[in-house]
Design an enzyme around this catalytic site. Sequence first.
Site: not given
Length: 380
Positions: A60, A170, A173, A193, A213, A312
């Site tokens: 404002e 994802t 193995a 992020r 990260l 995970g």
Amino acid sequence: MSGETHLEESDITFMARAIQLAKKGQYTTHPNPRVGCVIVKDGKIIGEGYHQKTGQPHAEINALRDVKNGDTKGATAYVTLEPCSHTGKTPPCANALLEAQISRVIIAMQDPNPQVAGQGVQRLLDAGITVEVGILEEQTRTLNGGFIKRMEQGLPWVRIKLAMSLDGRTAMASGESQWITGAEARQDVQRLRAKADSILTGSGTILHDNPSLNVRISANELGISGEVQQPLKVILDSQLKTPLDARLLSLENTTLIFTQSHDEKLKDAFHAMGAEVIQIEKGKGQKQGLPLKQILQQLAKREINEIHVEAGATLCGALLQENLADEIIIYMAPTIMGSDARGLFNLPELDQMKDKIDLKIKDIRAVGGDWRITIIPVTK
């Protein structure tokens, strides 16, 4: 709230513009909400503004300052969130609208903050100003989902990000997962992020991938001025297995580690690295792992509105099963990884069709050569 409602099509148009302005603050305002404001007189916009950063003027004030000749008497203000009536880091915006002799205020939604919660509206009404609340409220709630949830439920908004192959895998193995998706999708993740107050992961992801990260996109690419705010990094590590040489510990901004470990020597070593370690015990009746809801509540008390999860299958599955996930974003690549590769969620207790978790697809769009699927859990 002023009696009979007198909303016109132009009111929707001007509020839509205010919401568009509010979105400009999506990377910079946290922990504050994203708010936009438009000042209109004689059917024309004479001033615009949005809240840019905590501690700086609210939407404002910026809109009023944008009015070139300062003539706001009798004008209408369109604000995406109820004007504040208390003095915090900045003066009350409701007072500023009164001083500007605004005659009508259209508000998308009431502020869920208990310090405001209708008081701003009441102050305007007491001064004889016409006030309407509830225009394009859903869009405003979507824009400020984290802030609203924190104020109403004492919990942050939790978004899980996953990348998968066409057959829903994802990682191989062996744990190898870089890279499933293309460069455009990975750049898109950087924007997710940047929107978040915190990026959360588990110790397993740290051990397998050693991720940074952090936000690796420039202010120019985000369309903002100043430095890019780095989210708080949070690791859920019940046994304190995170290596002291983990990449994210050497980067800027605080790392917060939740653990059940009583190893004081190891905690001191993490503190020396600049990380904060919080010991947290199992919740009542909890079989294994960390008490996720309790952790989220602690993060909300730290003014964390929005959490971006990159973890995970075990942690993502637990968040989903405990109804703590608000949104899931999956980037699907046109590739096949095979039946031995790892799946999206570890959900061992789903044995029958009646146990399945229902989800709703909110949006699907192409990002480079991949598809981004936005999903929300269905409330039962």
